[in-house]
Design an enzyme around this catalytic site. Structure first.
Site, PDB file in Angstrom:
ATOM      1  N   SER A 112      52.871 -43.784  23.621  1.00  0.00           N
ATOM      2  CA  SER A 112      52.671 -44.835  24.605  1.00  0.00           C
ATOM      3  C   SER A 112      53.914 -44.946  25.466  1.00  0.00           C
ATOM      4  O   SER A 112      55.021 -44.624  25.027  1.00  0.00           O
ATOM      5  CB  SER A 112      52.384 -46.175  23.914  1.00  0.00           C
ATOM      6  OG  SER A 112      52.061 -47.169  24.856  1.00  0.00           O
ATOM      7  N   SER A 113      53.720 -45.403  26.702  1.00  0.00           N
ATOM      8  CA  SER A 113      54.849 -45.487  27.628  1.00  0.00           C
ATOM      9  C   SER A 113      54.654 -46.652  28.586  1.00  0.00           C
ATOM     10  O   SER A 113      53.566 -47.215  28.702  1.00  0.00           O
ATOM     11  CB  SER A 113      54.994 -44.182  28.418  1.00  0.00           C
ATOM     12  OG  SER A 113      53.883 -43.974  29.263  1.00  0.00           O
TER      13      SER A 113
END
Length: 325
Positions: free
Chosen positions: A94-95
């Site tokens: 995730s970012s």
């Protein structure tokens, strides 16, 4: 937030500087989105992030006892770049997306007051907060696959007073309990458009999603047809995880001219037509058609299948989308 006044001042200054930078870049043309970026601080959603360092990764976080490390964290948070917020076995899970790209996507989403929006890929919750600022909590639904991600996002959102509907589930299935939607905004790369989304949209709804290395903007006619073209903007996101399979790899590019292998527009076509065209066929067509940019390509979604195309969905250049050949 519990920070000392001088810490708050530094963070507020960095936040204001980022808004000015985005404004100067011309991506905050809509006053409503400018107000959203002014009202929602990114650091509240990125308490830490990972950065590449040597052969491994280094975590920078806002509560580090070393003031220089805290300063590095804050500079990183308010840099116009994507940030890795969750890693698993060294792989990005995730970012936090690049703020200027987020602004471009929100503008392209073309929301109106009263629109119901479904976001696929909650991530940190930052994008959901911007949507809530613009539309109100009741009109925003955001979905992510992992409870750890959605719980963290829900906490970040609540800390700033935002309470959209945050759902833990497979984004490829949409969120039928909250339908119908006027807009679907996707923040993870897709190999194909999940058919379930069309049936959860109102006629005329807009779906904006990363596909290949671009952004496809689809208009939904009804549950059985959506069609649209790619935007000029390039886009690189974490792949969608869940029911939708990973995209097929592009054909090996050995033997192709290096300058074209590295050409972003050609790489877009290579990935978009993977499994349907050999790399050499894609190159010959791309050259023969004047090296077309992303916006000359489009996608059609029907119950019978999904196709990408060049210039005209009824023209000679049409390829099955996301098939392995």
């Amino acid at each position: 937030m519990g920070a000392h006044p001088e810490v708050r001042d530094v963070r507020e200054t960095a936040h204001a500087a980022q808004v000015r930078e985005l404004d100067a870049a011309g991506v905050l043309v809509d006053p409503a989105w400018r107000a959203a970026f002014e009202g929602v601080p990114r650091h509240a959603f990125v308490p830490y992030f990972w950065t590449g360092r040597g052969a491994g990764h280094e975590r920078l976080w806002g509560e580090d006892p070393d003031p220089e490390q805290r300063a590095r964290w804050l500079r990183g948070v308010y840099t116009d770049t994507p940030l890795a917020t969750r890693l698993r076995d060294g792989e990005l899970v995730s970012s936090s997306s690049q703020p200027s790209l987020m602004a471009k996507m929100l503008n392209a989403l073309d929301v109106r007051d009263g629109h119901r929006v479904l976001e696929i890929g909650t991530g940190t919750g930052y994008n959901a907060a911007l949507l809530c600022h613009r539309l109100g909590d009741d009109l925003v639904t955001t979905v992510d696959l992992e409870e750890e991600i959605t719980e963290s996002a829900r906490t970040h959102l609540a800390a700033l007073g935002y309470r959209p509907t945050v759902v833990t589930g497979d984004g490829a299935r949409g969120c039928p309990s909250r339908a119908p939607f006027d807009r679907i905004l996707v923040t993870c790369t897709l190999p194909r458009i999940p058919p379930a989304w069309l049936g959860q949209c109102r006629p005329g709804a807009r779906v904006l999603a990363p596909l290949s290395t671009g952004l496809i903007a689809l208009t939904v006619r009804d549950a059985e047809l959506a069609e649209g073209r790619f935007l000029h903007t390039s886009a690189y996101f974490v792949p969608l995880r869940g029911a939708t399979a990973a995209p097929p790899p592009a054909e090996p590019s050995y033997g192709l001219p290096y300058e074209l292998v590295e050409n972003e527009r050609f790489q877009f076509m290579l990935v978009l037509t993977a499994g349907a065209l050999h790399a050499r066929e894609a190159l010959d067509l791309w050259r023969g058609e004047g090296r077309p940019a992303r916006e000359r390509f489009g996608v059609t979604v029907t119950p019978e299948g999904q196709w990408s195309w060049l210039d005209d969905p009824q023209g000679p250049y049409v390829w099955p989308l996301g098939e392995t050949g």
